[in-house]
Design a protein around this motif. Structure first.
Motif, PDB file in Angstrom:
ATOM      1  N   VAL A 282       0.845  -1.193   0.000  1.00 42.92           N
ATOM      2  CA  VAL A 282       0.000   0.000   0.000  1.00 42.92           C
ATOM      3  C   VAL A 282       0.880   1.243   0.000  1.00 42.92           C
ATOM      4  O   VAL A 282       2.053   1.192   0.379  1.00 42.92           O
ATOM      5  CB  VAL A 282      -0.959   0.027   1.206  1.00 42.92           C
ATOM      6  CG1 VAL A 282      -1.933  -1.142   1.156  1.00 42.92           C
ATOM      7  CG2 VAL A 282      -0.226   0.052   2.521  1.00 42.92           C
ATOM      8  N   ILE A 283       0.288   2.338  -0.438  1.00 45.79           N
ATOM      9  CA  ILE A 283       0.950   3.642  -0.400  1.00 45.79           C
ATOM     10  C   ILE A 283       0.201   4.491   0.609  1.00 45.79           C
ATOM     11  O   ILE A 283      -1.026   4.586   0.564  1.00 45.79           O
ATOM     12  CB  ILE A 283       0.930   4.306  -1.791  1.00 45.79           C
ATOM     13  CG1 ILE A 283       1.687   3.455  -2.784  1.00 45.79           C
ATOM     14  CG2 ILE A 283       1.513   5.709  -1.713  1.00 45.79           C
ATOM     15  CD1 ILE A 283       1.586   3.951  -4.215  1.00 45.79           C
ATOM     16  N   LEU A 284       0.924   5.110   1.508  1.00 43.98           N
ATOM     17  CA  LEU A 284       0.346   5.902   2.586  1.00 43.98           C
ATOM     18  C   LEU A 284       0.915   7.312   2.498  1.00 43.98           C
ATOM     19  O   LEU A 284       2.132   7.489   2.409  1.00 43.98           O
ATOM     20  CB  LEU A 284       0.713   5.262   3.927  1.00 43.98           C
ATOM     21  CG  LEU A 284       0.261   5.941   5.201  1.00 43.98           C
ATOM     22  CD1 LEU A 284      -1.252   5.849   5.360  1.00 43.98           C
ATOM     23  CD2 LEU A 284       0.946   5.297   6.401  1.00 43.98           C
ATOM     24  N   TYR A 285       0.030   8.313   2.512  1.00 43.11           N
ATOM     25  CA  TYR A 285       0.504   9.694   2.431  1.00 43.11           C
ATOM     26  C   TYR A 285      -0.497  10.633   3.101  1.00 43.11           C
ATOM     27  O   TYR A 285      -1.683  10.325   3.182  1.00 43.11           O
ATOM     28  CB  TYR A 285       0.747  10.104   0.973  1.00 43.11           C
ATOM     29  CG  TYR A 285      -0.420   9.883   0.045  1.00 43.11           C
ATOM     30  CD1 TYR A 285      -1.339  10.900  -0.195  1.00 43.11           C
ATOM     31  CD2 TYR A 285      -0.608   8.655  -0.592  1.00 43.11           C
ATOM     32  CE1 TYR A 285      -2.414  10.699  -1.046  1.00 43.11           C
ATOM     33  CE2 TYR A 285      -1.675   8.450  -1.450  1.00 43.11           C
ATOM     34  CZ  TYR A 285      -2.569   9.473  -1.674  1.00 43.11           C
ATOM     35  OH  TYR A 285      -3.639   9.268  -2.520  1.00 43.11           O
TER      36      TYR A 285
ATOM     37  N   TYR B  76      -6.126  14.186   7.052  1.00 44.92           N
ATOM     38  CA  TYR B  76      -6.270  12.735   7.194  1.00 44.92           C
ATOM     39  C   TYR B  76      -5.138  12.046   6.437  1.00 44.92           C
ATOM     40  O   TYR B  76      -4.528  12.618   5.540  1.00 44.92           O
ATOM     41  CB  TYR B  76      -7.604  12.272   6.604  1.00 44.92           C
ATOM     42  CG  TYR B  76      -8.775  12.465   7.523  1.00 44.92           C
ATOM     43  CD1 TYR B  76      -9.452  11.376   8.053  1.00 44.92           C
ATOM     44  CD2 TYR B  76      -9.230  13.734   7.860  1.00 44.92           C
ATOM     45  CE1 TYR B  76     -10.535  11.541   8.899  1.00 44.92           C
ATOM     46  CE2 TYR B  76     -10.307  13.917   8.702  1.00 44.92           C
ATOM     47  CZ  TYR B  76     -10.958  12.821   9.215  1.00 44.92           C
ATOM     48  OH  TYR B  76     -12.018  12.984  10.056  1.00 44.92           O
ATOM     49  N   TRP B  77      -4.881  10.798   6.802  1.00 44.47           N
ATOM     50  CA  TRP B  77      -3.928   9.978   6.068  1.00 44.47           C
ATOM     51  C   TRP B  77      -4.681   9.214   4.996  1.00 44.47           C
ATOM     52  O   TRP B  77      -5.729   8.635   5.263  1.00 44.47           O
ATOM     53  CB  TRP B  77      -3.221   9.006   7.009  1.00 44.47           C
ATOM     54  CG  TRP B  77      -2.198   9.708   7.846  1.00 44.47           C
ATOM     55  CD1 TRP B  77      -2.388  10.276   9.062  1.00 44.47           C
ATOM     56  CD2 TRP B  77      -0.841   9.944   7.500  1.00 44.47           C
ATOM     57  NE1 TRP B  77      -1.234  10.857   9.510  1.00 44.47           N
ATOM     58  CE2 TRP B  77      -0.262  10.658   8.557  1.00 44.47           C
ATOM     59  CE3 TRP B  77      -0.049   9.619   6.401  1.00 44.47           C
ATOM     60  CZ2 TRP B  77       1.079  11.057   8.546  1.00 44.47           C
ATOM     61  CZ3 TRP B  77       1.271  10.016   6.399  1.00 44.47           C
ATOM     62  CH2 TRP B  77       1.820  10.727   7.455  1.00 44.47           C
ATOM     63  N   VAL B  78      -4.152   9.220   3.788  1.00 42.76           N
ATOM     64  CA  VAL B  78      -4.749   8.518   2.660  1.00 42.76           C
ATOM     65  C   VAL B  78      -3.896   7.286   2.390  1.00 42.76           C
ATOM     66  O   VAL B  78      -2.671   7.342   2.451  1.00 42.76           O
ATOM     67  CB  VAL B  78      -4.783   9.417   1.399  1.00 42.76           C
ATOM     68  CG1 VAL B  78      -5.368   8.672   0.216  1.00 42.76           C
ATOM     69  CG2 VAL B  78      -5.554  10.697   1.688  1.00 42.76           C
TER      70      VAL B  78
ATOM     71  N   SER C 211      -8.530   4.201   0.940  1.00 41.90           N
ATOM     72  CA  SER C 211      -9.186   4.513   2.199  1.00 41.90           C
ATOM     73  C   SER C 211      -8.436   5.656   2.860  1.00 41.90           C
ATOM     74  O   SER C 211      -7.482   6.198   2.297  1.00 41.90           O
ATOM     75  CB  SER C 211      -9.231   3.281   3.106  1.00 41.90           C
ATOM     76  OG  SER C 211     -10.110   3.513   4.193  1.00 41.90           O
ATOM     77  N   GLN C 212      -8.860   6.014   4.064  1.00 38.50           N
ATOM     78  CA  GLN C 212      -8.191   7.064   4.811  1.00 38.50           C
ATOM     79  C   GLN C 212      -8.452   6.885   6.293  1.00 38.50           C
ATOM     80  O   GLN C 212      -9.247   6.045   6.699  1.00 38.50           O
ATOM     81  CB  GLN C 212      -8.674   8.437   4.365  1.00 38.50           C
ATOM     82  CG  GLN C 212     -10.130   8.713   4.655  1.00 38.50           C
ATOM     83  CD  GLN C 212     -10.547  10.101   4.209  1.00 38.50           C
ATOM     84  OE1 GLN C 212      -9.798  10.824   3.567  1.00 38.50           O
ATOM     85  NE2 GLN C 212     -11.759  10.481   4.543  1.00 38.50           N
ATOM     86  N   GLY C 213      -7.772   7.680   7.097  1.00 42.48           N
ATOM     87  CA  GLY C 213      -7.976   7.647   8.531  1.00 42.48           C
ATOM     88  C   GLY C 213      -7.400   8.894   9.172  1.00 42.48           C
ATOM     89  O   GLY C 213      -6.539   9.552   8.589  1.00 42.48           O
ATOM     90  N   GLU C 214      -7.862   9.205  10.372  1.00 46.07           N
ATOM     91  CA  GLU C 214      -7.363  10.389  11.075  1.00 46.07           C
ATOM     92  C   GLU C 214      -5.902  10.237  11.484  1.00 46.07           C
ATOM     93  O   GLU C 214      -5.187  11.225  11.611  1.00 46.07           O
ATOM     94  CB  GLU C 214      -8.211  10.661  12.309  1.00 46.07           C
ATOM     95  CG  GLU C 214      -9.588  11.175  11.986  1.00 46.07           C
ATOM     96  CD  GLU C 214     -10.349  11.600  13.228  1.00 46.07           C
ATOM     97  OE1 GLU C 214      -9.750  12.286  14.088  1.00 46.07           O
ATOM     98  OE2 GLU C 214     -11.524  11.242  13.336  1.00 46.07           O
TER      99      GLU C 214
ATOM    100  N   ALA D 207      -5.020   4.301  11.964  1.00 45.47           N
ATOM    101  CA  ALA D 207      -6.414   4.148  11.539  1.00 45.47           C
ATOM    102  C   ALA D 207      -6.491   3.929  10.035  1.00 45.47           C
ATOM    103  O   ALA D 207      -7.276   3.103   9.561  1.00 45.47           O
ATOM    104  CB  ALA D 207      -7.231   5.376  11.938  1.00 45.47           C
ATOM    105  N   ALA D 208      -5.674   4.652   9.283  1.00 44.28           N
ATOM    106  CA  ALA D 208      -5.674   4.490   7.833  1.00 44.28           C
ATOM    107  C   ALA D 208      -5.244   3.075   7.443  1.00 44.28           C
ATOM    108  O   ALA D 208      -5.834   2.464   6.547  1.00 44.28           O
ATOM    109  CB  ALA D 208      -4.756   5.530   7.183  1.00 44.28           C
ATOM    110  N   ILE D 209      -4.244   2.544   8.116  1.00 38.37           N
ATOM    111  CA  ILE D 209      -3.769   1.187   7.824  1.00 38.37           C
ATOM    112  C   ILE D 209      -4.849   0.162   8.171  1.00 38.37           C
ATOM    113  O   ILE D 209      -5.107  -0.768   7.407  1.00 38.37           O
ATOM    114  CB  ILE D 209      -2.444   0.908   8.561  1.00 38.37           C
ATOM    115  CG1 ILE D 209      -1.332   1.778   7.950  1.00 38.37           C
ATOM    116  CG2 ILE D 209      -2.074  -0.571   8.492  1.00 38.37           C
ATOM    117  CD1 ILE D 209      -0.062   1.830   8.774  1.00 38.37           C
TER     118      ILE D 209
END
Length: 68
Positions: free
Chosen positions: A4-7, A13-15, A26-29, A33-35
């Motif tokens: 996955v790519i996280l940014y 939020y984290w995408v 997806s995303q998360g605060e 949470a994003a993972i």
């Protein structure tokens, strides 16, 4: 196992997205949470493909860091 790519997104939020599964994002605060959210999104994505009798794409993504 999927890469996955996280940014960080523009809204704070984290995408996170899974390139080997087109549209699986997806995303998360927080990063954690994003993972957690992308893990669930990947599971649901694959379950939907299998339920519809469609092939699950193989993991073929390769990430590199390029210095500019």
């Amino acid at each position: 196992m999927r890469q996955v790519i996280l940014y960080p997104g523009e809204d704070g939020y984290w995408v996170v997205e899974c390139p080997s599964l087109p549209g699986c994002i997806s995303q998360g605060e927080t990063r954690e949470a994003a993972i957690a959210n992308i893990k669930e999104a990947i599971e649901v994505y694959i379950a939907a493909l299998e339920e519809d009798g469609l092939a699950v794409p193989e993991e073929r993504f390769e990430a590199l860091v390029v210095a500019v």
